[in-house]
Design a protein around this motif. Structure first.
Motif, PDB file in Angstrom:
ATOM      1  N   ASN A  35       0.764  -1.152   0.627  1.00 15.95           N
ATOM      2  CA  ASN A  35      -0.537   0.339   0.217  1.00 15.95           C
ATOM      3  C   ASN A  35       0.895   1.384  -0.183  1.00 15.95           C
ATOM      4  O   ASN A  35       1.924   1.854   0.153  1.00 15.95           O
ATOM      5  CB  ASN A  35      -0.967  -0.002   1.264  1.00 15.95           C
ATOM      6  N   PHE A  37       1.340   5.603   0.232  1.00 15.78           N
ATOM      7  CA  PHE A  37       0.877   6.560   1.323  1.00 15.78           C
ATOM      8  C   PHE A  37      -0.592   6.785  -0.023  1.00 15.78           C
ATOM      9  O   PHE A  37      -2.152   7.758   0.545  1.00 15.78           O
ATOM     10  CB  PHE A  37       1.535   7.390   1.413  1.00 15.78           C
ATOM     11  N   VAL A  40      -4.425   5.050   0.153  1.00 16.41           N
ATOM     12  CA  VAL A  40      -4.498   5.545   1.321  1.00 16.41           C
ATOM     13  C   VAL A  40      -5.408   6.573   1.978  1.00 16.41           C
ATOM     14  O   VAL A  40      -6.170   6.296   2.164  1.00 16.41           O
ATOM     15  CB  VAL A  40      -3.579   5.069   2.485  1.00 16.41           C
ATOM     16  N   ASP A  41      -4.160   7.460   1.262  1.00 19.60           N
ATOM     17  CA  ASP A  41      -4.620   9.540   1.618  1.00 19.60           C
ATOM     18  C   ASP A  41      -4.404  10.125   0.558  1.00 19.60           C
ATOM     19  O   ASP A  41      -2.994  10.515   0.591  1.00 19.60           O
ATOM     20  CB  ASP A  41      -3.712   9.543   2.947  1.00 19.60           C
ATOM     21  N   GLY A  42      -5.612  10.203  -0.003  1.00 19.27           N
ATOM     22  CA  GLY A  42      -5.224  11.167  -1.222  1.00 19.27           C
ATOM     23  C   GLY A  42      -5.397  12.533  -1.061  1.00 19.27           C
ATOM     24  O   GLY A  42      -4.552  13.189  -2.375  1.00 19.27           O
ATOM     25  N   SER A  43      -4.707  12.875   0.802  1.00 14.32           N
ATOM     26  CA  SER A  43      -4.263  13.982   0.824  1.00 14.32           C
ATOM     27  C   SER A  43      -3.706  14.420   1.043  1.00 14.32           C
ATOM     28  O   SER A  43      -2.893  15.480   1.344  1.00 14.32           O
ATOM     29  CB  SER A  43      -5.357  14.583   1.233  1.00 14.32           C
ATOM     30  N   CYS A  44      -2.493  13.297   0.761  1.00 14.55           N
ATOM     31  CA  CYS A  44      -1.593  13.634   1.531  1.00 14.55           C
ATOM     32  C   CYS A  44      -0.295  13.933   0.640  1.00 14.55           C
ATOM     33  O   CYS A  44      -0.894  14.144  -0.644  1.00 14.55           O
ATOM     34  CB  CYS A  44      -1.272  12.136   1.283  1.00 14.55           C
ATOM     35  N   ARG A  49       2.786  10.597  -1.811  1.00 11.39           N
ATOM     36  CA  ARG A  49       1.634   9.565  -2.193  1.00 11.39           C
ATOM     37  C   ARG A  49       2.751   8.483  -3.091  1.00 11.39           C
ATOM     38  O   ARG A  49       2.395   7.483  -2.954  1.00 11.39           O
ATOM     39  CB  ARG A  49       1.906  10.241  -4.113  1.00 11.39           C
TER      40      ARG A  49
END
Length: 136
Positions: A35, A37, A40-44, A49
Motif C-alpha cells: 500500500n 501513502f 490510502v490518503d488522497g490528501s497526502c 504519494r
C-alpha cells in the motif's frame, strides 16, 4: 490474551521499493501486501504519494513488514538482526552471496562449532541478517 506472532518491521526511509526487489532476488521473498501513502490518503502531499506506507514479504513461513515511513522518519534503531534458518546448503550460500552485494560481510559462512553453516551480513539497506543451515 496470547501473542499470535511477532514480525520485524523495517522502516527504510524511501528505499522500500528497492528492498522488495532485492529481497525477492536474494531470498525468494514474495510481496503479499503493498500500500502506498497515496492509495490510502488522497490528501497526502504529492511527494509522499508513491512512498510505500506498508508492505509485507512472505519468506517461507515467516513475514517481514516494510515501510518507507514518513518523510522525516528516523531510520536508525537498536542492534537487531533477522535470523533465518535454511534447510539447504546451496540455498543459504545463494542468499548470503546476494545479500552481500553492496553490503558488509560481518562473518563469512563457516562450519560453526554448534553444527550449522553460519554467517552474518549487513545488506545495502543496513539490515543485519544471521543465516544458518543445519549441516547434513
Amino acid at each position: 490474551m496470547a501473542i499470535q506472532s511477532i514480525n520485524p518491521y523495517l522502516i527504510l526511509g524511501g528505499r522500500t521499493d528497492d528492498a522488495l526487489a532485492f529481497y525477492h532476488d536474494a531470498l525468494g521473498a514474495e510481496v503479499i501486501a503493498l500500500n502506498r501513502f497515496g492509495d490510502v490518503d488522497g490528501s497526502c502531499p504529492e511527494a509522499m504519494r508513491e512512498r510505500v506506507m506498508h508492505a509485507e514479504l512472505q519468506l517461507g513461513a515467516a513475514r517481514i513488514m516494510l515501510s518507507d515511513g514518513p518523510a522525516d522518519a528516523p531510520t536508525a534503531g537498536g542492534a537487531v538482526s533477522i535470523a533465518v534458518r535454511f534447510d539447504d546448503a546451496a540455498q543459504i550460500r545463494r542468499g548470503f552471496e546476494r545479500l552481500s552485494v553492496d553490503g558488509t560481510v560481518i562473518q563469512p559462512l563457516f562450519d560453526s562449532p554448534w553444527g550449522t553453516l553460519f554467517g552474518v551480513v549487513v545488506d545495502r539497506f543496513g539490515v543485519s541478517w544471521m543465516l544458518d543451515c543445519t549441516k547434513t
